[in-house]
Design a protein around this motif. Structure first.
Motif, PDB file in Angstrom:
ATOM      1  N   GLN A 101       1.198  -1.666  -0.195  1.00 36.79           N
ATOM      2  CA  GLN A 101       0.145  -0.369   0.118  1.00 36.79           C
ATOM      3  C   GLN A 101       1.402   1.451  -0.151  1.00 36.79           C
ATOM      4  OE1 GLN A 101      -2.314  -0.668   3.634  1.00 36.79           O
ATOM      5  NE2 GLN A 101      -3.940  -2.305   2.140  1.00 36.79           N
ATOM      6  N   LYS A 102       2.045   0.955   0.774  1.00 35.22           N
ATOM      7  CA  LYS A 102       2.806   2.219   0.645  1.00 35.22           C
ATOM      8  C   LYS A 102       3.732   2.548  -0.661  1.00 35.22           C
ATOM      9  CE  LYS A 102       7.159   4.161   3.600  1.00 35.22           C
ATOM     10  NZ  LYS A 102       7.658   4.124   4.653  1.00 35.22           N
ATOM     11  N   SER A 103       3.688   1.117  -1.087  1.00 37.69           N
ATOM     12  CA  SER A 103       4.883   1.681  -2.642  1.00 37.69           C
ATOM     13  C   SER A 103       3.947   1.835  -4.143  1.00 37.69           C
ATOM     14  CB  SER A 103       5.999   0.776  -2.816  1.00 37.69           C
ATOM     15  OG  SER A 103       4.862  -0.826  -2.544  1.00 37.69           O
ATOM     16  N   THR A 104       2.572   1.542  -3.207  1.00 36.32           N
ATOM     17  CA  THR A 104       1.587   1.866  -4.557  1.00 36.32           C
ATOM     18  C   THR A 104       0.282   3.299  -4.408  1.00 36.32           C
ATOM     19  OG1 THR A 104       0.372   0.496  -3.969  1.00 36.32           O
ATOM     20  CG2 THR A 104       1.992  -0.812  -5.292  1.00 36.32           C
ATOM     21  N   LYS A 105       0.309   3.605  -3.866  1.00 37.47           N
ATOM     22  CA  LYS A 105      -0.657   4.417  -3.263  1.00 37.47           C
ATOM     23  C   LYS A 105      -2.045   3.391  -3.561  1.00 37.47           C
ATOM     24  CE  LYS A 105       2.275   7.172  -1.753  1.00 37.47           C
ATOM     25  NZ  LYS A 105       4.210   6.820  -2.029  1.00 37.47           N
ATOM     26  N   GLU A 106      -1.875   2.504  -3.065  1.00 36.10           N
ATOM     27  CA  GLU A 106      -3.277   1.693  -3.807  1.00 36.10           C
ATOM     28  C   GLU A 106      -3.739   0.712  -2.654  1.00 36.10           C
ATOM     29  OE1 GLU A 106      -5.593   2.127  -6.501  1.00 36.10           O
ATOM     30  OE2 GLU A 106      -3.990   3.220  -7.571  1.00 36.10           O
ATOM     31  N   GLU A 107      -4.742   0.460  -2.133  1.00 37.51           N
ATOM     32  CA  GLU A 107      -5.826  -0.176  -1.394  1.00 37.51           C
ATOM     33  C   GLU A 107      -5.395  -1.703  -1.097  1.00 37.51           C
ATOM     34  OE1 GLU A 107      -7.090   0.613   1.844  1.00 37.51           O
ATOM     35  OE2 GLU A 107      -6.467   2.970   0.779  1.00 37.51           O
ATOM     36  N   ASP A 108      -5.284  -2.012  -2.668  1.00 39.58           N
ATOM     37  CA  ASP A 108      -4.983  -3.714  -2.847  1.00 39.58           C
ATOM     38  C   ASP A 108      -4.939  -3.642  -4.626  1.00 39.58           C
ATOM     39  OD1 ASP A 108      -5.589  -6.742  -3.181  1.00 39.58           O
ATOM     40  OD2 ASP A 108      -6.071  -6.129  -0.877  1.00 39.58           O
ATOM     41  N   ALA A 109      -4.945  -4.392  -4.865  1.00 39.62           N
ATOM     42  CA  ALA A 109      -4.584  -4.744  -6.753  1.00 39.62           C
ATOM     43  C   ALA A 109      -5.822  -4.622  -7.119  1.00 39.62           C
ATOM     44  CB  ALA A 109      -4.094  -6.499  -6.107  1.00 39.62           C
ATOM     45  N   ILE A 110      -6.273  -4.314  -6.853  1.00 40.21           N
ATOM     46  CA  ILE A 110      -7.259  -3.879  -8.850  1.00 40.21           C
ATOM     47  C   ILE A 110      -8.038  -2.765  -7.878  1.00 40.21           C
ATOM     48  CG2 ILE A 110      -9.121  -5.144  -7.178  1.00 40.21           C
ATOM     49  CD1 ILE A 110     -10.390  -5.445  -9.813  1.00 40.21           C
ATOM     50  N   ALA A 111      -8.297  -1.195  -8.915  1.00 43.03           N
ATOM     51  CA  ALA A 111      -9.138   0.030  -8.567  1.00 43.03           C
ATOM     52  C   ALA A 111     -10.466   0.094  -9.814  1.00 43.03           C
ATOM     53  CB  ALA A 111      -8.147   0.869  -9.065  1.00 43.03           C
ATOM     54  N   LEU A 112     -11.471   0.795  -8.991  1.00 42.65           N
ATOM     55  CA  LEU A 112     -12.764   0.599  -9.474  1.00 42.65           C
ATOM     56  C   LEU A 112     -13.395   2.098 -10.308  1.00 42.65           C
ATOM     57  CD1 LEU A 112     -14.327  -1.858 -11.093  1.00 42.65           C
ATOM     58  CD2 LEU A 112     -15.853  -1.485  -8.687  1.00 42.65           C
ATOM     59  N   ALA A 113     -13.455   2.534 -10.884  1.00 43.38           N
ATOM     60  CA  ALA A 113     -14.268   3.178 -11.582  1.00 43.38           C
ATOM     61  C   ALA A 113     -15.056   3.465 -12.272  1.00 43.38           C
ATOM     62  CB  ALA A 113     -12.837   4.477 -11.445  1.00 43.38           C
ATOM     63  N   GLU A 114     -16.046   4.215 -12.253  1.00 47.19           N
ATOM     64  CA  GLU A 114     -16.661   5.101 -13.333  1.00 47.19           C
ATOM     65  C   GLU A 114     -16.710   6.344 -14.202  1.00 47.19           C
ATOM     66  OE1 GLU A 114     -20.320   4.440 -11.979  1.00 47.19           O
ATOM     67  OE2 GLU A 114     -20.399   5.389 -10.348  1.00 47.19           O
ATOM     68  N   GLY A 115     -17.074   6.073 -15.209  1.00 44.84           N
ATOM     69  CA  GLY A 115     -17.230   6.856 -15.940  1.00 44.84           C
ATOM     70  C   GLY A 115     -18.124   7.406 -17.682  1.00 44.84           C
ATOM     71  N   LYS A 116     -17.113   7.746 -18.217  1.00 41.55           N
ATOM     72  CA  LYS A 116     -17.415   8.536 -19.601  1.00 41.55           C
ATOM     73  C   LYS A 116     -17.110   7.602 -21.116  1.00 41.55           C
ATOM     74  CE  LYS A 116     -21.787  10.985 -19.396  1.00 41.55           C
ATOM     75  NZ  LYS A 116     -23.203   9.961 -19.315  1.00 41.55           N
ATOM     76  N   ILE A 117     -16.766   6.394 -22.177  1.00 37.33           N
ATOM     77  CA  ILE A 117     -15.950   6.844 -23.106  1.00 37.33           C
ATOM     78  C   ILE A 117     -17.039   6.862 -23.817  1.00 37.33           C
ATOM     79  CG2 ILE A 117     -14.682   4.975 -24.206  1.00 37.33           C
ATOM     80  CD1 ILE A 117     -13.754   3.576 -21.683  1.00 37.33           C
ATOM     81  N   SER A 118     -16.945   7.545 -24.799  1.00 35.76           N
ATOM     82  CA  SER A 118     -17.544   7.840 -26.653  1.00 35.76           C
ATOM     83  C   SER A 118     -18.917   8.835 -25.605  1.00 35.76           C
ATOM     84  CB  SER A 118     -17.357   7.239 -26.705  1.00 35.76           C
ATOM     85  OG  SER A 118     -17.841   7.556 -28.241  1.00 35.76           O
ATOM     86  N   ASP A 119     -19.042   8.980 -24.210  1.00 41.73           N
ATOM     87  CA  ASP A 119     -20.545   9.314 -23.726  1.00 41.73           C
ATOM     88  C   ASP A 119     -20.900   8.005 -23.705  1.00 41.73           C
ATOM     89  OD1 ASP A 119     -21.768  12.055 -23.072  1.00 41.73           O
ATOM     90  OD2 ASP A 119     -22.957  12.035 -25.013  1.00 41.73           O
ATOM     91  N   ILE A 120     -20.084   7.443 -23.674  1.00 40.51           N
ATOM     92  CA  ILE A 120     -21.364   5.900 -23.190  1.00 40.51           C
ATOM     93  C   ILE A 120     -20.797   5.849 -21.740  1.00 40.51           C
ATOM     94  CG2 ILE A 120     -21.790   3.175 -23.609  1.00 40.51           C
ATOM     95  CD1 ILE A 120     -20.366   3.899 -26.515  1.00 40.51           C
ATOM     96  N   ASP A 121     -21.895   5.453 -20.278  1.00 38.50           N
ATOM     97  CA  ASP A 121     -21.300   5.165 -18.872  1.00 38.50           C
ATOM     98  C   ASP A 121     -20.587   3.718 -19.461  1.00 38.50           C
ATOM     99  OD1 ASP A 121     -22.557   7.361 -18.556  1.00 38.50           O
ATOM    100  OD2 ASP A 121     -24.082   6.796 -18.379  1.00 38.50           O
ATOM    101  N   VAL A 122     -19.548   3.697 -18.491  1.00 37.47           N
ATOM    102  CA  VAL A 122     -19.260   2.522 -18.652  1.00 37.47           C
ATOM    103  C   VAL A 122     -18.456   2.648 -16.773  1.00 37.47           C
ATOM    104  CG1 VAL A 122     -18.306   2.130 -20.842  1.00 37.47           C
ATOM    105  CG2 VAL A 122     -17.096   3.455 -19.029  1.00 37.47           C
ATOM    106  N   VAL A 123     -18.937   0.849 -16.272  1.00 38.81           N
ATOM    107  CA  VAL A 123     -17.706   0.731 -15.505  1.00 38.81           C
ATOM    108  C   VAL A 123     -16.213   0.047 -15.700  1.00 38.81           C
ATOM    109  CG1 VAL A 123     -17.735  -0.447 -13.108  1.00 38.81           C
ATOM    110  CG2 VAL A 123     -19.881   0.819 -13.979  1.00 38.81           C
TER     111      VAL A 123
END
Length: 301
Positions: A101-123
């Motif tokens: 966690q200290k070296s990667t600044k991440e909670e664990d080995a995966i991250a999750l996000a949502e937003g738009k790609i080409s105005d299409i909602d995706v996770v």
């Protein structure tokens, strides 16, 4: 003119007051050994400009390279029990987690996000190989199930970037149970007709390959990625035979019908835009839309 006061003294002062250069300004390519400046690395999306090797890419940079205007909403993943088996080898499991966690600044080995790609909602889910070799534990399984649940709620396509050495040994059978758990989540998406796209990056192996990594509606792979269950060396030692050249690489799997396409990292976003529109039965993108926005963008916390 006083040579000592006007020239020697300022030079000595500059040397004594010189600040240390940060270690992360330069990266060495693991394939060809060339030194790459940090800014060049960011511009090239962690692809070596000399030999085209695709190096590890952390979730933050991956998200920024995908989402419209680089804007996305991080999805918080509830952390499971830290050390369910009280596992210890040369170090305790909690200590290994803290170091990662200290070296990667991440909670664990995966991250999750949502937003738009080409105005299409995706996770989008991104595994991070630099966090304990991207190993799959309960946290990773929970994240994928949470991503599937979010897609079921919003009817949004789910895209996952895999990179893992397999199951996390420190969690034993609990880690292996993430294989059927994630398969159930993907099956729910398929039953509702929600697109599930897998982008295989180097390396994708072990229980990850044996579960959610090979269940996509479309499988994309980055060039020269290692993709398989057991590694080539283990297979050779088991069957006592020499494996074919390039065995388990993206290109080999494409040639043998295991994946759909091999795509350079700089073209991943445009490829996903085309595939999403096809799977969602939308009209094709207009020429000129298949480019990443040049806006500065921001991450929405």
């Amino acid at each position: 003119m006083n040579w000592i006061s006007n020239y020697v003294r300022p030079k000595l002062k500059a040397i004594l007051e010189r600040k240390d250069v940060p270690e992360n300004l330069w990266t060495t390519c693991p394939e060809c050994g060339v030194m790459i400046n940090h800014r060049t690395m960011v511009r090239s999306l962690n692809v070596c400009p000399d030999c085209d090797a695709h190096m590890f890419m952390n979730p933050q940079l991956r998200f920024e390279s995908l989402f419209d205007e680089k804007v996305f909403q991080a999805i918080k993943i509830e952390p499971p029990q830290t050390d369910p088996l009280r596992f210890k080898d040369t170090q305790s499991y909690p200590e290994r987690l803290r170091k990662a966690q200290k070296s990667t600044k991440e909670e664990d080995a995966i991250a999750l996000a949502e937003g738009k790609i080409s105005d299409i909602d995706v996770v989008v889910a991104v595994q991070n190989f630099e966090f304990m070799a991207g190993s799959m534990g309960v946290y990773v399984g929970d994240a994928i199930l949470q991503g599937c649940e979010r897609c079921l709620e919003t009817q949004s396509p789910f895209i996952i970037f895999t990179s893992a050495g397999g199951a996390r040994m420190q969690e034993g059978i609990l880690s292996l149970m993430q294989m059927p758990r994630t398969i159930v989540g993907v099956k729910q998406l398929k039953e509702k007709g929600i697109p599930y796209i897998v982008v295989l990056t180097h390396p994708t192996t072990g229980g990850v390959t044996a579960s959610y990594a090979m269940l996509g509606d479309i499988h994309i792979a980055e060039p020269r990625a290692l993709i398989g269950f057991a590694g080539p060396r283990v297979i050779e030692q088991t069957i006592k035979e020499k494996l074919p050249e390039g065995f388990q690489t993206s290109e080999y799997l494409l040639e043998h019908g295991m994946i759909d396409m091999v795509v350079h990292r700089k073209n991943i976003r445009d490829t996903l835009m085309v595939i999403l529109r096809m799977l969602l039965k939308m009209p094709p993108a207009i020429r000129g839309e298949l480019t990443h926005s040049s806006g500065a963008g921001k991450k929405v916390a």
